[in-house]
Design a protein around this motif. Structure first.
Motif, short mmCIF file in Angstrom:
data_model
loop_
_atom_site.label_atom_id
_atom_site.label_comp_id
_atom_site.label_asym_id
_atom_site.label_seq_id
_atom_site.Cartn_x
_atom_site.Cartn_y
_atom_site.Cartn_z
N MET A 199 45.05 1.99 10.78
CA MET A 199 45.49 3.37 10.64
C MET A 199 45.87 3.75 9.21
SD MET A 199 45.13 4.89 13.42
CE MET A 199 44.50 4.29 14.97
N TRP A 200 46.34 2.77 8.44
CA TRP A 200 46.74 3.11 7.08
C TRP A 200 45.58 3.70 6.29
CZ3 TRP A 200 49.71 4.68 3.51
CH2 TRP A 200 49.38 4.50 2.17
N ASN A 201 44.40 3.12 6.43
CA ASN A 201 43.27 3.54 5.62
C ASN A 201 42.64 4.85 6.09
OD1 ASN A 201 43.04 1.58 3.47
ND2 ASN A 201 42.67 0.10 5.10
N VAL A 202 43.34 5.55 6.97
CA VAL A 202 42.96 6.94 7.27
C VAL A 202 43.00 7.77 5.99
CG1 VAL A 202 43.79 9.04 8.43
CG2 VAL A 202 43.61 6.91 9.70
N TRP A 203 43.79 7.34 5.03
CA TRP A 203 43.91 8.12 3.79
C TRP A 203 42.58 8.21 3.05
CZ3 TRP A 203 43.07 6.41 -1.22
CH2 TRP A 203 43.04 5.03 -1.44
N HIS A 204 41.68 7.25 3.26
CA HIS A 204 40.36 7.35 2.63
C HIS A 204 39.61 8.58 3.13
CE1 HIS A 204 40.47 3.54 0.53
NE2 HIS A 204 40.91 2.94 1.63
N LYS A 205 39.74 8.85 4.40
CA LYS A 205 39.09 10.05 4.95
C LYS A 205 39.74 11.31 4.42
CE LYS A 205 39.11 7.09 7.79
NZ LYS A 205 39.13 5.63 7.69
N ALA A 206 41.07 11.26 4.21
CA ALA A 206 41.75 12.41 3.61
C ALA A 206 41.24 12.66 2.19
CB ALA A 206 43.26 12.16 3.60
N THR A 207 41.02 11.57 1.44
CA THR A 207 40.48 11.72 0.09
C THR A 207 39.12 12.40 0.13
OG1 THR A 207 41.59 9.66 -0.52
CG2 THR A 207 39.90 10.47 -2.01
N LEU A 208 38.27 11.93 1.04
CA LEU A 208 36.95 12.54 1.18
C LEU A 208 37.05 14.02 1.52
CD1 LEU A 208 34.90 9.84 3.11
CD2 LEU A 208 34.25 10.85 0.94
N GLY A 209 37.88 14.33 2.50
CA GLY A 209 38.04 15.71 2.93
C GLY A 209 38.51 16.61 1.80
N ALA A 210 39.49 16.12 1.03
CA ALA A 210 40.02 16.91 -0.07
C ALA A 210 38.99 17.09 -1.18
CB ALA A 210 41.27 16.23 -0.63
N PHE A 211 38.29 16.02 -1.52
CA PHE A 211 37.31 16.08 -2.61
C PHE A 211 36.11 16.94 -2.23
CE2 PHE A 211 38.53 11.83 -4.87
CZ PHE A 211 39.80 12.33 -5.06
N VAL A 212 35.63 16.80 -0.99
CA VAL A 212 34.50 17.61 -0.54
C VAL A 212 34.89 19.09 -0.54
CG1 VAL A 212 33.05 18.20 1.45
CG2 VAL A 212 33.37 15.81 0.80
N ASN A 249 43.35 16.70 -10.21
CA ASN A 249 43.60 18.08 -9.76
C ASN A 249 44.34 18.11 -8.43
OD1 ASN A 249 42.31 19.11 -12.00
ND2 ASN A 249 40.34 19.36 -10.98
N LEU A 250 44.00 17.17 -7.54
CA LEU A 250 44.69 17.10 -6.25
C LEU A 250 46.15 16.70 -6.46
CD1 LEU A 250 44.50 17.28 -3.16
CD2 LEU A 250 43.82 14.86 -3.14
N ALA A 251 46.39 15.77 -7.38
CA ALA A 251 47.77 15.34 -7.67
C ALA A 251 48.59 16.51 -8.19
CB ALA A 251 47.75 14.21 -8.70
N VAL A 252 48.01 17.29 -9.10
CA VAL A 252 48.72 18.43 -9.67
C VAL A 252 48.95 19.53 -8.63
CG1 VAL A 252 48.58 20.28 -11.38
CG2 VAL A 252 47.89 17.96 -12.00
N ALA A 253 47.90 19.81 -7.83
CA ALA A 253 47.99 20.89 -6.85
C ALA A 253 49.02 20.60 -5.77
CB ALA A 253 46.61 21.13 -6.21
N THR A 254 49.12 19.34 -5.35
CA THR A 254 50.04 18.98 -4.26
C THR A 254 51.42 18.61 -4.78
OG1 THR A 254 49.33 16.67 -4.35
CG2 THR A 254 48.15 18.14 -2.83
N GLY A 255 51.51 18.32 -6.08
CA GLY A 255 52.78 17.86 -6.63
C GLY A 255 53.13 16.46 -6.18
N ALA A 256 52.12 15.71 -5.73
CA ALA A 256 52.38 14.36 -5.22
C ALA A 256 52.98 13.47 -6.29
CB ALA A 256 51.08 13.75 -4.70
N ILE A 257 52.44 13.57 -7.49
CA ILE A 257 53.00 12.84 -8.62
C ILE A 257 53.00 13.76 -9.83
CG2 ILE A 257 52.25 10.57 -7.81
CD1 ILE A 257 49.91 10.75 -9.72
#
Length: 485
Positions: free
Chosen positions: A126-139, A387-395
């Motif tokens: 379940m942890w590596n669900v984040w790979h699919k999130a990366t794909l979704g965000a980048f696409v 760009n995703l990092a900046v947009a979400t404020g994650a880091i």
């Protein structure tokens, strides 16, 4: 609908170290876990994220200062992106507002494929669900340039296809994984193995090199010779020494950078262990959830890549190619990535280890071919991740730092092909058509090649279920491959 989305975004603004533990707690309850166990999993996830954030605040200035000094000191050196490893990439991906929706996407697709008999893999990774999130965000970011209305749906569609491909990959590598690990009832469902689709035909060409099959090297013997130089903290110190010399630091600066790099490379995996500890109960809960709904069915568990960690050739290959990665990073004209946190390139070496069945010479040759692909992917996806990092404020990316990226972009070759094809929607037709032809060939080649290699692995191990020939239709080719080896 908009009010609900606003509420979700407001909740996510608390940050991943607060929001994700709550989401994880709720997911655990859905899976039928006890409240106390669910609370523990959520809190441990929050602890892991907090620890990672502390290390970010330490690592960014250290690496950024050295990288900028190198660029200023060495003419023609253009490092604009810094490899901060999978931990940084995962935190940024989890911060995408729709990331948590990838949990039901993966679980639903897995259940449907199990019910229809299209897979025997129960993916509890379940942890590596984040790979699919990366794909979704980048696409979504790529397609949003020309078709903003289709950006998010297409992102989820590609992520869903990725889930299907992971399950297919697990089905077609499980005998090879068993032959290497001798752990029954498991497969590697990690998406890193998807790069086998383009590597399989390349390896078949390598295996045609005259005399290659006669070269035998013992990974265990090489690792014993390497000794302490195979430890993370030593690798980090050596990288700090190299970076310090390239940056023109004085003795004190080099010594300090060596210790700092040793600490960063050592602490990242230790903190990663906290993530694994937090998600272990979720994996167990998912397994129990599925067993209740599929009584009497034969299936195996899809797990993360660390089940391969005991294979000597994996680590020997990673250590041997680390300096080559740095050399390629300097010499390749298209590369803008400074390798660091992922210098061992586990996703690359784990993939070639499975495909070559631990053959060190073939693993090295295939890795050398893969290095430019991985550096190219890290450079290509750096703007998307930043760009995703900046947009979400994650880091918080310090001003003037450049871009953050991840050298180990799992299934780097496959991701580049997919994104080049999708870029046709932005008018880049020629490159997209070439990528489409390459991908079609790789998919066509993949299934017979993997059946042949599964047979060869089963013949060596005796087979997971005692069947040394899981694919009888590929038996003649398997026999030829075994005799060639």
């Amino acid at each position: 609908m908009q009010a609900a989305l606003d509420t979700i975004r407001s909740f996510l603004d608390y940050g991943p170290n607060v929001a994700l533990p709550v989401i994880m707690f709720l997911l655990c309850l859905v899976l039928g876990m006890r409240v106390g166990k669910a609370i523990g999993a959520g809190l441990m996830l929050g602890v892991a994220f907090t620890g990672i954030f502390v290390l970010f605040d330490f690592a960014f200035p250290v690496l950024g200062k050295a990288g900028q000094a190198m660029v200023q000191r060495i003419p023609g050196l253009k490092f604009e992106a810094y490899d901060m490893g999978w931990t940084v990439a995962s935190v940024i991906s989890w911060a995408w507002p729709y990331a948590f929706l990838m949990f039901p996407v993966q679980i639903t697709i897995n259940i449907v494929m199990l019910a229809l008999g299209w897979t025997k893999c129960l993916n509890v990774d379940m942890w590596n669900v984040w790979h699919k999130a990366t794909l979704g965000a980048f696409v979504s970011a790529l397609v949003g340039q020309s078709l903003p209305g289709l950006a998010l749906p297409l992102g989820f569609l590609v992520a869903g296809i990725w889930v299907v491909l992971e399950l297919i990959s697990a089905d077609h590598t499980r005998e090879q994984v068993y032959n290497l690990t001798r752990i029954p009832g498991i497969a590697v469902s990690h998406n890193m193995l998807l790069d086998i689709m383009w590597m399989a035909p390349v390896l078949d060409l390598i295996e045609k090199i005259p005399g290659l099959g006669k070269i035998k090297t013992s990974p265990a013997d090489l690792r014993r010779r390497i000794g302490v130089f195979g430890e993370n903290y030593v690798i980090g110190a050596i990288l700090g020494l190299i970076f310090g010399l390239l940056a023109g630091y004085d003795f004190k600066g080099i010594a300090t950078l060596m210790i700092q790099c040793a600490a960063i490379v050592t602490l990242f995996p230790l903190l990663a262990g906290l993530f694994a500890r937090a998600l272990a109960p979720v994996a167990e809960g998912a397994q129990e959830f599925m067993q209740k709904r599929f009584p009497g069915r034969s299936f195996y568990i899809g797990l993360d890549w660390p089940v391969l960690a005991g294979i000597d050739s994996l680590w020997v290959t990673g250590i041997l190619i680390a300096p080559l990665i740095l050399l390629f990073a300097i010499l390749l004209p298209f590369n803008k990535t400074l390798p660091f946190a992922s210098i061992i390139a586990v996703s690359l070496v784990a993939t070639v280890t499975v495909l070559t069945q631990g053959d060190l010479v073939k693993s090295l040759l295939l890795s050398i071919i893969g290095i430019p692909v991985y550096l190219g992917a890290a450079t290509y996806f750096a703007p998307y991740l930043t760009n995703l990092a900046v947009a979400t404020g994650a880091i918080q990316v310090p001003e003037g730092f450049g871009m953050v990226t991840w050298l180990e972009t799992n299934a780097a070759g496959m991701r580049l092909l997919v994104f080049t094809i999708l870029d046709m929607l932005n008018g880049n037709i020629v490159a997209g058509l070439i990528a489409l032809v390459i991908l079609a060939f790789c998919v066509w080649y993949y299934f017979p090649a993997m059946k042949r290699r599964e047979n060869a692995a089963a013949q060596q191990s005796g087979g997971i279920s005692g069947n040394p020939l899981p694919y009888p239709e590929a038996a003649p080719k398997a026999a030829e491959s075994a005799s060639a080896d």
